[in-house]
Enzyme design. Structure first.
Site, PDB file in Angstrom:
ATOM      1  N   GLN A  10     -23.388  90.599  -9.870  1.00 28.05           N
ATOM      2  CA  GLN A  10     -22.919  91.189  -8.603  1.00 28.05           C
ATOM      3  C   GLN A  10     -21.517  91.757  -8.772  1.00 28.05           C
ATOM      4  OE1 GLN A  10     -23.143  89.052  -4.887  1.00 28.05           O
ATOM      5  NE2 GLN A  10     -23.063  87.097  -5.917  1.00 28.05           N
ATOM      6  N   TYR A 124     -22.471  72.782 -12.232  1.00 27.31           N
ATOM      7  CA  TYR A 124     -21.903  74.135 -12.232  1.00 27.31           C
ATOM      8  C   TYR A 124     -20.369  74.039 -12.159  1.00 27.31           C
ATOM      9  CZ  TYR A 124     -20.391  78.616 -10.217  1.00 27.31           C
ATOM     10  OH  TYR A 124     -19.717  79.788  -9.949  1.00 27.31           O
TER      11      TYR A 124
HETATM   12  N1  NAP Z   1     -21.776  83.941  -6.666  1.00 21.60           N
HETATM   13  C1  NAP Z   1     -20.882  83.185  -6.041  1.00 21.60           C
HETATM   14  O1  NAP Z   1     -21.042  82.822  -4.857  1.00 21.60           O
HETATM   15  C2  NAP Z   1     -19.614  82.787  -6.745  1.00 21.60           C
HETATM   16  C3  NAP Z   1     -18.727  81.905  -6.090  1.00 21.60           C
HETATM   17  C4  NAP Z   1     -17.538  81.552  -6.736  1.00 21.60           C
HETATM   18  C5  NAP Z   1     -17.258  82.060  -7.994  1.00 21.60           C
HETATM   19  N2  NAP Z   1     -18.149  82.877  -8.609  1.00 21.60           N
HETATM   20  C6  NAP Z   1     -17.827  83.360  -9.945  1.00 21.60           C
HETATM   21  O2  NAP Z   1     -17.702  84.769  -9.887  1.00 21.60           O
HETATM   22  C7  NAP Z   1     -18.073  85.335 -11.153  1.00 21.60           C
HETATM   23  C8  NAP Z   1     -19.072  86.459 -10.918  1.00 21.60           C
HETATM   24  O3  NAP Z   1     -20.223  85.882 -10.308  1.00 21.60           O
HETATM   25  P1  NAP Z   1     -21.430  86.764  -9.780  1.00 21.60           P
HETATM   26  O4  NAP Z   1     -21.760  86.267  -8.430  1.00 21.60           O
HETATM   27  O5  NAP Z   1     -21.194  88.208 -10.036  1.00 21.60           O
HETATM   28  O6  NAP Z   1     -22.570  86.214 -10.768  1.00 21.60           O
HETATM   29  P2  NAP Z   1     -24.015  86.822 -11.108  1.00 21.60           P
HETATM   30  O7  NAP Z   1     -24.382  87.878 -10.132  1.00 21.60           O
HETATM   31  O8  NAP Z   1     -24.912  85.657 -11.319  1.00 21.60           O
HETATM   32  O9  NAP Z   1     -23.730  87.539 -12.491  1.00 21.60           O
HETATM   33  C9  NAP Z   1     -23.427  86.826 -13.643  1.00 21.60           C
HETATM   34  C10 NAP Z   1     -23.824  87.679 -14.821  1.00 21.60           C
HETATM   35  O10 NAP Z   1     -23.491  86.940 -15.995  1.00 21.60           O
HETATM   36  C11 NAP Z   1     -24.539  87.162 -16.930  1.00 21.60           C
HETATM   37  N3  NAP Z   1     -24.579  86.090 -17.925  1.00 21.60           N
HETATM   38  C12 NAP Z   1     -25.013  84.813 -17.779  1.00 21.60           C
HETATM   39  N4  NAP Z   1     -24.893  84.157 -18.951  1.00 21.60           N
HETATM   40  C13 NAP Z   1     -24.375  85.044 -19.845  1.00 21.60           C
HETATM   41  C14 NAP Z   1     -24.056  84.964 -21.225  1.00 21.60           C
HETATM   42  N5  NAP Z   1     -24.217  83.825 -21.940  1.00 21.60           N
HETATM   43  N6  NAP Z   1     -23.544  86.072 -21.820  1.00 21.60           N
HETATM   44  C15 NAP Z   1     -23.374  87.220 -21.121  1.00 21.60           C
HETATM   45  N7  NAP Z   1     -23.682  87.369 -19.824  1.00 21.60           N
HETATM   46  C16 NAP Z   1     -24.179  86.272 -19.190  1.00 21.60           C
HETATM   47  C17 NAP Z   1     -25.803  87.204 -16.099  1.00 21.60           C
HETATM   48  O11 NAP Z   1     -26.795  87.897 -16.805  1.00 21.60           O
HETATM   49  P3  NAP Z   1     -28.320  87.342 -16.795  1.00 21.60           P
HETATM   50  O12 NAP Z   1     -28.681  87.216 -15.341  1.00 21.60           O
HETATM   51  O13 NAP Z   1     -29.053  88.414 -17.532  1.00 21.60           O
HETATM   52  O14 NAP Z   1     -28.272  86.021 -17.512  1.00 21.60           O
HETATM   53  C18 NAP Z   1     -25.328  87.977 -14.863  1.00 21.60           C
HETATM   54  O15 NAP Z   1     -25.526  89.374 -15.001  1.00 21.60           O
HETATM   55  C19 NAP Z   1     -18.584  84.171 -11.994  1.00 21.60           C
HETATM   56  O16 NAP Z   1     -17.559  83.695 -12.815  1.00 21.60           O
HETATM   57  C20 NAP Z   1     -18.921  83.094 -10.968  1.00 21.60           C
HETATM   58  O17 NAP Z   1     -18.835  81.792 -11.505  1.00 21.60           O
HETATM   59  C21 NAP Z   1     -19.308  83.264  -8.009  1.00 21.60           C
END
Ligand code: NAP
Length: 299
Positions: A10, A124
């Site tokens: 995202q 997590y």
């Molecule tokens: N979502 C939330 O509500 C939330 C809240 C607080 C903090 N965050 C943090 O914000 C950041 C961005 O989150 P987001 O919501 O954009 O997450 P997201 O939509 O789940 O995207 C994460 C991406 O990381 C990729 N990924 C996973 N394992 C990987 C690996 N080993 N090597 C390379 N790519 C990998 C995934 O690809 P695949 O799907 O192909 O594995 C996915 O495209 C993260 O650090 C998350 O912890 C998120």
């Protein structure tokens, strides 16, 4: 040039869109192009692209599944950030690493500041805390941004789930006793691109910061706002019923209070997140009107 790991998530997709709008050179690498847990893949990506700044937007984010997928989670959220930080240190490139409110246990009464003790209550959160530690150990040229309740037009998130359920159900039952700060990917991506020149300008602003949308709410109030914003476009107005965490058991425990204080970020970088209410209305309307255009018979 900014190099983004996790380019297909995202936040990663929003960074690509926001950088194009600002004509900021940026390359996003998806999981298939660079597994962040693979030290060689990370180093060769950094050497090949020669970025002035790296952003780690990659993570394992499925909070409930993370309770059982222990090793996959460790690779993505601990080994990966360590590999990126190592490679950045070797290349002398600064790193922005994204972390989470879930490093806290949620027992504090007020908003969390950066120096509050971390005490994650699910796997997590523990893996993200380990990722933060690895980044701090391996490179001094880092900014860790803790954010929370992330939603936007790309990927999977709470707002999109509520829209999907609102289209078919007459009642949505949503937890009303967990507090937090919804943060739009466009706000977060904009913040990352705005602070990038300040990091590259040599200011001594390395460290850990909180950045979230302005205001605090509950999942129930967040859902109610989404439902109200889509109703005029879709004609759907399901009831949004408040329930307790105890009534909605999940494999992973969630912090009851996730509110993050962003005043340090605001003091250092000079701006704060946009109100979650405005961002929620804007994004809900964009997604709902696109859905109505695709399937006009639904409205
Ligand atoms: N979502 C939330 O509500 C939330 C809240 C607080 C903090 N965050 C943090 O914000 C950041 C961005 O989150 P987001 O919501 O954009 O997450 P997201 O939509 O789940 O995207 C994460 C991406 O990381 C990729 N990924 C996973 N394992 C990987 C690996 N080993 N090597 C390379 N790519 C990998 C995934 O690809 P695949 O799907 O192909 O594995 C996915 O495209 C993260 O650090 C998350 O912890 C998120």
């Amino acid at each position: 040039m900014i190099l983004v790991f996790g380019g297909n998530g995202q936040l990663g997709q929003e960074l690509t869109r926001a950088s194009a709008a600002r004509a900021t050179p940026l390359v996003g690498l998806c999981h298939a192009e660079a597994d962040i847990a693979d030290h060689g893949a990370v180093s060769s990506a950094i050497n090949r692209h020669g970025p002035s700044l790296v952003v780690n937007a990659a993570a394992y984010t499925k909070v409930d599944l993370a309770e059982t997928e222990i090793e996959v989670v460790r690779q993505a959220n601990e080994v990966g950030p360590a590999a990126i930080a190592d490679a950045c240190a070797a290349a002398g490139v600064p790193l922005i690493h994204i972390s989470t409110d879930y490093v806290f246990d949620g027992s504090k009464r007020g908003p969390y500041v950066e120096g509050d003790p971390i005490a994650p209550i699910n796997n997590y959160g523990r893996s993200k805390a380990a990722g933060e530690r690895a980044v701090r150990e391996k490179t001094s040229l880092h900014v860790i941004i803790r954010t929370s309740w992330v939603y936007g037009e790309f990927g999977q998130n709470f707002l999109k789930t509520m829209l999907r359920l609102a289209a078919t159900r007459d009642e949505l039952r949503v937890v009303a006793d967990q507090r937090g700060c919804p943060t739009s990917t466009s706000d977060l991506a904009g913040a990352i691109l705005r602070i990038a020149p300040q990091l590259l300008g040599g200011g001594k602003i390395w460290g850990t910061y909180h950045f979230v949308g302005a205001g605090v709410t509950t999942w129930h109030e967040f859902a109610s706002r989404i439902v109200a914003a889509q109703a005029p476009l879709t004609g759907r107005a399901p009831r949004v019923t408040a329930i307790t965490t105890a009534e909605f058991p999940t494999p992973a425990r969630r912090p009851m209070n996730s509110e993050l204080d962003c005043s340090l970020f605001e003091r250092v970088f000079g701006f704060r997140g946009r109100p979650w209410t405005e961002e929620t209305d804007r994004i809900t309307r964009a997604l709902a009107s696109a859905a109505v255009k695709r399937e006009p018979h639904v409205a």
